[in-house]
Scaffold this active site. Structure first.
Site, PDB file in Angstrom:
ATOM      1  N   THR A  40      28.259 -66.315  35.908  1.00  0.00           N
ATOM      2  CA  THR A  40      26.870 -66.759  36.081  1.00  0.00           C
ATOM      3  C   THR A  40      26.680 -68.048  35.296  1.00  0.00           C
ATOM      4  O   THR A  40      26.805 -68.053  34.061  1.00  0.00           O
ATOM      5  CB  THR A  40      25.914 -65.663  35.564  1.00  0.00           C
ATOM      6  N   ALA A  50      10.414 -46.684  34.816  1.00  0.00           N
ATOM      7  CA  ALA A  50       9.893 -47.055  33.496  1.00  0.00           C
ATOM      8  C   ALA A  50      10.765 -46.431  32.413  1.00  0.00           C
ATOM      9  O   ALA A  50      11.418 -45.413  32.628  1.00  0.00           O
ATOM     10  CB  ALA A  50       8.458 -46.572  33.360  1.00  0.00           C
ATOM     11  N   CYS A  70      23.590 -58.831  30.966  1.00  0.00           N
ATOM     12  CA  CYS A  70      23.096 -59.783  31.976  1.00  0.00           C
ATOM     13  C   CYS A  70      21.607 -60.085  31.902  1.00  0.00           C
ATOM     14  O   CYS A  70      21.231 -61.238  31.699  1.00  0.00           O
ATOM     15  CB  CYS A  70      23.463 -59.276  33.365  1.00  0.00           C
ATOM     16  N   LYS A  73      20.366 -61.930  28.697  1.00  0.00           N
ATOM     17  CA  LYS A  73      21.003 -63.252  28.615  1.00  0.00           C
ATOM     18  C   LYS A  73      20.507 -64.179  29.737  1.00  0.00           C
ATOM     19  O   LYS A  73      20.166 -65.339  29.491  1.00  0.00           O
ATOM     20  CB  LYS A  73      22.525 -63.050  28.718  1.00  0.00           C
ATOM     21  N   PHE A  96      27.047 -59.980  42.016  1.00  0.00           N
ATOM     22  CA  PHE A  96      25.837 -59.163  41.867  1.00  0.00           C
ATOM     23  C   PHE A  96      26.145 -57.711  41.505  1.00  0.00           C
ATOM     24  O   PHE A  96      25.257 -56.858  41.570  1.00  0.00           O
ATOM     25  CB  PHE A  96      25.012 -59.195  43.161  1.00  0.00           C
TER      26      PHE A  96
END
Ligand code: NAD
Ligand code: UPG
Length: 441
Positions: free
Chosen positions: A121, A250, A258, A261, A150
């Site tokens: 990424t 929740a 990921c 960051k 992904f």
């Protein structure tokens, strides 16, 4: 096709193994000799369901190799995948040191036309930077393509073999055709775009998913105050196809290597372009506060924390992984210890990883959920592992000094709780409790 993957971490290893499973010839390269040694013994250096079996199978069928020799990998492949880390710098920006090092090393080892495919990424513009580095160092032709990843940890093999979509960001027709053929066995849903858009799709996807989580956590906090049940609210919202049911659980907020960051990196990417990404800044702030929601609930049940013993169930940032990077457990346990609490910690898989990064004389490492619960004044559940979901709560309450259960992931149902003695609190479900609470403070 002949592929090498540079960086055999959570992404590179899974990608490399899955590409070999599709029949490609794959060389996985890592500079970490320890990882390569473990892999050459046909073991996995990470916990990921289904991975070890595929490593063994494809290695034995001679489609998969592991080495520290980048030159060997590059020279014997047509596609070189970059999958090294892009960890955060102190200001939140992505650290591109490993990317630049690898680009330099690839360039100096090239012997023919290569497609350099970036899976790490990386901020918008990075693949153009890779192109610049490589073109300054080699005379051989090459294309740089952005194919963001992904996969989710804990279901990485499944996600890689059944992706929702593949994004190919390229300026080269030839590379586009080769990479479309490579990914065709996985899905028909291949989106071809320019490189900058591909880089942005990755950050925008993670930021959107993080936004969904912070949104539902704020709704949960309101549910706690007004007597609604957030799981029912999420279910009712989720049936609307425009909203979707996924990522509306929740809890104590998102962690992992990921979302924290990448949301911070996107705020920086925007800031560097003179744009103040206010919404995403709020998402990050809400997530940070949500980790301590559980502390407030614990204080409400125990009155004082000092001198108490609290069992912590779950240390990984999510179930089915040994990864503890940015796990909420770090901050929650630090806060418990700072308040004079003795912690009894248990995680079925991530315990050793957690312990090597965070040890303290006030933490006792336990062998089972029951062992952690024994003589504790409360339990805080931080990760929804199956072993907690299926536990016999009657057995648990009987070994505790005080039956308090703070469920940070909304694991237990009204039926499971109502017959127990637990003072039970969850996130945004104030109606799920035992009316006959027996609490000693
Ligand atoms: N972990 C995930 O779930 C996930 C999912 C999608 C995208 N990503 C992105 O993928 C990238 C990799 O993430 P990860 O979690 O797999 O990282 P990781 O830290 O698990 O693995 C990176 C690997 O690269 C190796 N490496 C670093 N420099 C090297 C070099 N010069 N030569 C050879 N090997 C080198 C390291 O030794 C390490 O094994 C990151 O940019 C991350 O944001 C991660
Ligand atoms: O409804 C939800 C869903 C997730 N989480 C939390 O969010 C974090 C991330 O979970 P998940 O997304 O399942 O795992 P990751 O492995 O971090 O995967 C995310 O980050 C990867 C790295 O970029 C991407 O590739 C994936 O698409 C993206 O889902 C974890 O702490 C979860 O507990 C919630 O709190 N509520």
């Amino acid at each position: 096709m002949k592929i090498s993957v540079v960086g055999t971490g959570y992404v590179g290893l899974v990608s490399g193994v899955c590409f070999s499973e599709l029949g490609n010839q794959v060389i996985c390269v890592d500079k970490d000799q320890r990882k390569v040694d473990v892999l050459n013994k046909l073991q996995s250096p990470i916990y990921e369901p289904g991975l070890t079996e595929l490593i063994e199978k494809n290695y034995r069928e001679k489609r998969l190799e592991f080495t520290t020799d980048l030159s060997y990998g590059v020279k014997n492949s047509d596609i070189v995948i970059i999958a090294v880390g892009t960890p955060p710098l102190p200001n939140g920006e992505a650290n591109l040191l490993y990317i630049e090092q690898v680009a330099t090393e690839i360039a100096t080892e090239m012997n023919d036309y290569k497609i350099i495919m970036t899976k790490s990424t990386v901020p918008v513009g990075t693949n153009h930077r890779i192109k610049e580095i490589v073109s300054n160092l080699t005379k051989f032709p090459f294309d740089v393509v952005s194919v963001p990843e992904f996969l989710r940890e804990g279901s990485a093999v499944k996600d890689t073999l059944n992706p929702d979509r593949i994004v190919i960001g390229t300026e080269s027709e030839a590379a586009m055709k080769i990479l479309t053929d490579l990914h065709k066995p996985l899905t028909d849903n291949i989106i071809v775009t320019d490189i900058r858009s591909a880089e942005m799709i990755k950050y925008a996807s993670n930021a959107f998913l993080a936004t969904k989580i912070s949104f539902i956590n704020e709704i949960a906090n309101i549910c706690d105050k007004v007597g609604a049940d957030v799981t029912k609210v999420a279910e009712g919202m989720g049936y609307d196809k425009r909203i979707g049911a996924a990522f509306l659980n929740a809890g104590i907020g998102y962690g992992g290597s990921c979302f924290p960051k990448d949301t911070n990196a996107l705020v920086q990417i925007a800031g560097n372009a003179n744009y103040d990404f206010k919404l995403l800044k709020s998402v990050i702030e809400v997530n940070q506060n949500q980790r301590f929601n559980i502390m407030e609930k614990l204080k409400a049940s125990l009155t004082t924390l000092s001198g108490k013993t609290v069992a912590v169930w779950g240390l990984a940032f999510k179930p089915n992984t040994d990864d503890v990077r940015d796990a909420p457990a770090f901050e929650i346990i630090s806060e418990l210890v700072a308040n004079g609490v003795k912690v009894k910690a248990f995680d079925p898989i991530a315990q050793e990883n957690f312990r090597t990064q965070f040890n303290h004389p006030d933490i006792q490492w336990c062998e089972s959920p029951l062992d952690a619960a024994k003589d504790s004044d409360a339990i805080c559940l931080l990760t929804e592992w199956d072993v907690f979901k299926s536990i016999n709560l009657f057995e648990v309450q009987n070994v505790m000094a005080n039956p308090v259960l703070i469920d940070g992931r909304n694991v237990f149902s009204k039926e499971q709780i109502s017959l127990t003695k637990f003072d039970y609190k969850s996130i945004g479900r104030p109606g799920i409790k035992n009316e006959k609470v027996l609490v000693k403070s």
